[in-house]
Design an enzyme around this catalytic site. Structure first.
Site, PDB file in Angstrom:
ATOM      1  N   SER A   1       0.868  -1.083  -0.015  1.00  0.00           N
ATOM      2  CA  SER A   1       0.093   0.155  -0.104  1.00  0.00           C
ATOM      3  C   SER A   1       0.940   1.228  -0.210  1.00  0.00           C
ATOM      4  CB  SER A   1      -0.670   0.081   1.301  1.00  0.00           C
ATOM      5  OG  SER A   1      -1.456   1.346   1.356  1.00  0.00           O
TER       6      SER A   1
ATOM      7  N   TYR B   1      -2.443  -1.190  10.630  1.00  0.00           N
ATOM      8  CA  TYR B   1      -2.398  -1.405   9.039  1.00  0.00           C
ATOM      9  C   TYR B   1      -1.028  -1.004   8.722  1.00  0.00           C
ATOM     10  CZ  TYR B   1      -3.714  -1.208   4.096  1.00  0.00           C
ATOM     11  OH  TYR B   1      -3.745  -1.329   2.671  1.00  0.00           O
TER      12      TYR B   1
END
Length: 297
Positions: free
Chosen positions: A145, A158
């Site tokens: 990401s 995350y």
């Protein structure tokens, strides 16, 4: 069940194939000639994938494997190798979100997110590497990401998992270089995916970090209004697998390029200083100045 792969047809496993980037990547790669095996946690939830396969005129072979569980991954990849005889390319896509600031994040949330996003990818990689090494070829594609390159606000678990996967991937690339196995890191920005609809929790237990959570959701609100079709990610993955001029990292999707390279462009103090801005309008203006990304709604 899809027919066995033909001679010379690449066999590609895509984890988390039931939705979002995984589903789009599985269908796209099948459309360009790969024999695709998609891992899912439940065959009962594959209705949309089956419908999209039919519309695209392709087949994706499905195997049940929960990347968060050692035994499930072992059984799933035993089944895959039994059906196909080999895995040429592995796309580690399965993942979960996780919102919290550090002060309010319970340790078990870090562990749950890490178990899927980091350990899940390594479990699947370990399952395919022996036969890749024996052949002297293969590709491991890890979906991280932009949050694996820049610490996104109020998403500590995350971010931790994606930074960890970036580091493991970079080390893995060096480890596998002698064996002809390529490692690719794909860094999406905001992409149309079910992960955002599922990722709506914010602890905010103290009330001290309400502005951080609000701004995190503001970023995602702006992102979802401009979110990239997940098939774009699938096309980048296809290129990364096929190119004879490979790169380690590929940023893609809305805000991907702008944010992934941030640390190469600005001083850390500019990024950290965002957190101290009180006024939302001032925050949006400064964010746009730093990133070149408009997060106003």
């Amino acid at each position: 069940m899809a027919p066995a792969p033909s001679s010379g047809q690449p066999v590609t496993v895509v984890t988390g194939a039931n939705s979002g980037i995984g589903r789009a990547t599985a269908i796209h790669l099948a459309s360009v000639g790969h024999h695709v095996v998609g891992t899912v946690r439940s065959l009962d939830k594959a209705e949309k994938l089956n419908s999209m396969e039919a519309d695209a005129g392709v087949e994706v072979d499905l195997v049940v494997a929960d990347v968060a569980d050692d035994a499930s991954v072992a059984a799933g990849f035993d089944e895959i190798l039994g059906r196909t005889g080999r895995v040429d390319h592995l796309v580690n896509n399965a993942g979960v979100g996780g919102n919290a600031v550090v002060e309010e994040c319970p340790s078990d949330l870090y562990l749950r997110v890490m178990n899927v996003n980091l350990c899940g990818a390594t479990r699947c990689t370990q399952a395919v590497l022996p036969q890749m090494r024996e052949r002297g070829s293969g590709t491991i594609v890890n979906i991280t990401s932009v949050a694996g390159r820049i610490a996104a606000l109020a998403q500590s678990p995350y971010v931790a998992s994606k930074w960890a996967l970036e580091g493991v991937s970079e080390g893995l690339a060096q480890e596998l270089a002698p064996f002809g196995i390529r490692v690719v890191i794909i860094e999406p920005g905001v992409t149309k995916s079910a992960i955002f609809a599922k990722n709506i929790d914010a602890p905010d237990s103290s009330g001290a970090y309400e502005a951080h959570y609000r701004r995190m959701f503001q970023f995602y609100g702006a992102g979802m209004a401009n979110a990239t079709d997940p098939f774009e990610v699938g096309r980048v993955i296809e290129h990364a697998i096929a190119t004879d001029r490979p790169r380690l990292r590929y940023a893609v999707s809305w805000a991907g390029e702008e944010m992934a390279g941030l640390h190469d462009r600005i001083d850390d103090a500019d990024w950290i200083g965002l957190g101290a801005i009180d006024d939302d309008a001032d925050y949006v203006t400064r964010f746009d100045e730093i990133f070149g990304v408009d997060i106003s709604l």
